[in-house]
Design an enzyme around this catalytic site. Structure first.
Site, mmCIF file in Angstrom:
data_model
loop_
_atom_site.group_PDB
_atom_site.id
_atom_site.type_symbol
_atom_site.label_atom_id
_atom_site.label_comp_id
_atom_site.label_asym_id
_atom_site.label_seq_id
_atom_site.Cartn_x
_atom_site.Cartn_y
_atom_site.Cartn_z
ATOM 1 N N GLU A 161 -2.205 -3.360 0.542
ATOM 2 C CA GLU A 161 -2.621 -3.400 1.940
ATOM 3 C C GLU A 161 -3.963 -4.123 2.106
ATOM 4 O O GLU A 161 -4.934 -3.581 2.634
ATOM 5 C CB GLU A 161 -2.699 -1.995 2.528
ATOM 6 C CG GLU A 161 -1.361 -1.278 2.575
ATOM 7 C CD GLU A 161 -1.413 0.090 3.227
ATOM 8 O OE1 GLU A 161 -0.377 0.555 3.713
ATOM 9 O OE2 GLU A 161 -2.523 0.693 3.243
ATOM 10 N N GLU A 320 6.496 0.751 1.651
ATOM 11 C CA GLU A 320 6.098 2.113 2.030
ATOM 12 C C GLU A 320 6.650 2.449 3.405
ATOM 13 O O GLU A 320 6.591 1.618 4.317
ATOM 14 C CB GLU A 320 4.575 2.262 2.106
ATOM 15 C CG GLU A 320 3.813 2.200 0.822
ATOM 16 C CD GLU A 320 2.318 2.436 1.057
ATOM 17 O OE1 GLU A 320 1.962 3.094 2.065
ATOM 18 O OE2 GLU A 320 1.509 1.957 0.252
#
Length: 700
Positions: A161, A320
């Site tokens: 991320e 995710e």
């Protein structure tokens, strides 16, 4: 400009290496090793075939600067591989060990006030720090040397991320890097002064050593918008450069395994220019967390539609999402019955060939202890784990049926998304600070669904010339080149739909002159056949003033009667000889602002095509009226169902998912059912009853 990397999908430990990847982030270093065997037992029970490993494990791999410990990682990779579970191995740089910060505090980023972003969370490092980069690349090379030939490691997961905690860095490292970035971009200081409009407020620079980053400037802190836009571009580029440096350090040693990193695309976050990032991975990955409320499924599909475009139609990876509630929102709602399975299959319906969660086992401690997981705190004898097992079985069924490798069929309509316009709408120098480009994209996407149609979400920078219709919701920034692309598209027979705050500024945040929307030195106005003089901004802050203005249809359809605008109205004159006014502002409130009878929605022929101007904000219900009347395909589908199609040379798969709370009756469905989740097959051929959060998949 770099070429796009070849598409390469990570193999599984199946006979042919194929299958839908299923698993999640695995953090065995949070647990004693006597739990590992039980983890693997439960993974096999659930059908898990892949895990992402070592994302936050730098401190365990390198406990001190001069000591490395790979033993625990060797052991868990072997255990997983022997159980038929592949590893997506992280570069482990998402968090650095505390000893690194103690030795080199200069690697910390700083916020706009000059405060260090201290260690203790994720990404407490500056992407422009040469010291941090040296340590990070050393770690990458060590991992590549040790696991590059390991048959159980089939993909590399770079970072995690990127930009979550260091998207904007105001450190001295960043200042020097920004000056160098500006020099490369503009070449001369005169060109930079021109681009930033520095004659305003006396900001002219004599050399690149006077370039500043937009740190806090006191109460009157309106940042030069051109400078701020370039700083956003710079921040994106610095993180992308850091990713590429990590990737290339591993690729020099291990070039034959695919690379990815997890994007963060949902309609509440999309902080990077992922159209640029997508070129630098072998397969596109995303972290998506659901939006609570009635828009849950629509928001998921909208985000996934952009992911499908970023992947250029190739399958992509859910790295995710959550089995149930998260712990980081103001309201952390759990998922309802069926939503854990439904959401996962919805991602597959939108083109994903990998379904993974954060995380495998719910943590017993730490900041995300109450984040849901595949194995909850209550253990395996739970509704949640049983749903995980049911999902694993469903994904295995879809893989056996041949879904993996099929591609999502595209629609006729592209809603255009621009990361730069999203950044620009956050500026505090616009007529309204309530603009949100990405949310307007989402509203238009939902309106097409409500009208019984479906649109794709395509980056403005990509090729959208094959579509019949393109929609530009609040695409504030339009360059001359992009405006010309739109004009060429319409002239060749396409339909262009321009939203109310589109084409107001160029790529330097200079306002186009001559009337709104002025993109392309007036080319956009000519295409639309309108010329705006002023914006009319409404809001509750103006006490006692009208909070909304009604629209009235101006053609025979009466399709837009009763629609309402509440934020932004363009005061326009119709200039096109053949332009048609479809709706006007009407009523007492419109009259107060000298808008009564003024065109609100127009259509203008242009070449062999046409251009619509939607000159005001409309909510989803009113946009639906407009789409249904003028823009949706003639063969409209059941608006209560999200219907997507995945195709290959050998098979076609239809996915049907109810969008609301009602049970949906489907008839005339062709093909044999593959998945009947919360779905009943009726006696009449081709008839099904799909309950709330159900999924029907048929193969034909």
């Amino acid at each position: 400009m770099s070429a796009r990397r070849n598409f390469e999908w990570p193999e599984l430990l199946t006979a042919d290496g194929r299958g839908i990847a299923f698993g999640g982030d695995y953090n065995p270093d949070q647990w004693s090793e006597d739990i590992w065997d039980d983890d693997i037992r439960l993974m096999k029970q659930a059908g898990v075939n892949t895990v992402a490993l070592a994302i936050f494990s730098w401190d365990r791999i390198q406990p001190t600067e001069d000591r490395w410990d790979f033993g625990w990682l060797d052991r868990i990779i072997d255990k997983l591989g022997n159980a038929g579970i592949v590893v997506d191995l992280a570069s482990a740089t998402a968090t650095a060990p505390l000893w690194l910060y103690e030795s080199h505090p200069e690697v910390l980023p700083r916020d706009k006030y000059g405060h260090p972003v201290n260690a203790g969370s994720r990404q407490s490092w500056s992407p422009t720090s040469p010291v941090f980069k040296e340590y990070a690349l050393t770690l990458c090379r060590k991992l590549a040397e040790r696991y590059g030939t390991n048959p159980y490691v089939t993909a590399w997961h770079m970072g995690n991320e990127y930009g979550w905690n260091n998207r904007e860095d105001y450190s001295d490292n960043a200042l020097e890097a920004f000056r160098a970035w500006c020099r490369r971009k503009y070449g001369t200081i005169d060109a930079l002064n021109q681009a930033w409009g520095t004659t305003f407020w006396g900001q002219e620079m004599n050399g690149f050593d006077e370039v500043l980053i937009p740190r806090f400037m006191g109460a009157d802190s309106m940042v030069n918008p051109g400078q701020k836009l370039d700083f956003e571009r710079f921040g994106n580029d610095m993180l992308l450069d850091f990713y590429k440096a990590e990737r290339d350090a591993i690729a020099e040693i291990c070039p034959d395994k695919p690379f990815t990193t997890n994007f963060m695309v949902s309609t509440d976050q999309c902080c990077m220019d992922y159209a640029a990032w997508a070129k630098e991975v072998n397969f596109v990955s995303n972290d998506h967390y659901f939006h609570e409320g009635e828009s849950h499924l629509d928001e998921l599909a909208c985000s996934d539609a952009l992911m499908d475009s970023l992947a250029l139609g190739k399958p992509w990876y859910v790295m995710e999402h959550s089995t149930s509630a998260v712990q980081w929102k103001p309201l952390n709602t759990r998922k309802r019955k069926g939503e854990t399975v439904r959401d996962s299959l919805a991602h597959v319906a939108m083109g994903a060939d990998a379904i993974n969660f954060f995380q495998w086992r719910a943590s017993a401690f730490g900041a995300e202890a109450f984040h849901s997981a595949m194995v909850p705190h209550a253990g395996e004898d739970t509704k949640l784990f049983r749903q995980v097992c049911e999902l694993g079985a469903s994904l295995h069924t879809l893989a056996d049926a041949g879904v993996q490798g099929t591609e999502l069929a595209h629609s006729d309509t592209a809603i255009l998304f621009s990361a730069e316009s999203e950044w620009a709408t956050r500026s505090q120098t616009l007529p309204s600070m309530k603009l949100n480009h990405w949310h307007d994209v989402r509203d238009w996407y939902r309106a097409f669904l409500d009208a019984g149609s479906r649109a794709d979400i395509v980056p403005l920078a990509y090729d959208w010339s094959s579509y019949k219709t393109v929609v530009l919701p609040t695409v504030l920034i339009l360059s001359t080149a992009d405006t010309q692309r739109l004009a060429d598209f319409a002239a060749a027979g396409g339909r262009v739909v321009v939203g109310y705050a589109t084409g107001l500024i160029d790529e330097h945040f200079h306002t186009w002159l001559g009337g709104y929307p002025g993109a392309g030195d007036g080319l956009l106005r000519s295409m639309l056949g309108v010329r705006g003089e002023e914006f009319n901004i409404l809001g509750a802050e103006a006490e006692g003033e009208p909070g909304e203005i009604r629209l009235s249809s101006a053609d025979d359809s009466a399709a837009l009667d009763g629609t309402t605008t509440r934020l932004w109205q363009n005061d326009v004159n119709v200039t096109g000889e053949h332009a048609q006014v479809l709706a006007t502002y009407a009523g007492e409130e419109a009259d107060e602002w000298e808008l009564d009878g003024t065109a609100a929605v127009t259509r203008n022929p242009y070449g062999s095509g046409e251009a619509y101007f939607v000159g005001c904000d409309l909510d989803v219900a009113d946009l639906t009226k407009l789409v249904r009347a003028y823009l949706a395909a003639s063969s409209q589908e059941n608006a209560d169902v999200l219907h997507t199609v995945r195709v290959s040379a050998d098979a076609t798969f239809d996915f049907y998912l109810p969008r609301g709370k009602k049970t949906v009756e489907l008839q005339g469905i062709e093909g044999e059912p593959v998945i009947l989740f919360q779905t009943d097959r009726e006696e009449k051929p081709g008839s099904y009853t799909v309950r709330r959060n159900g999924v029907l998949v048929v193969r034909r």
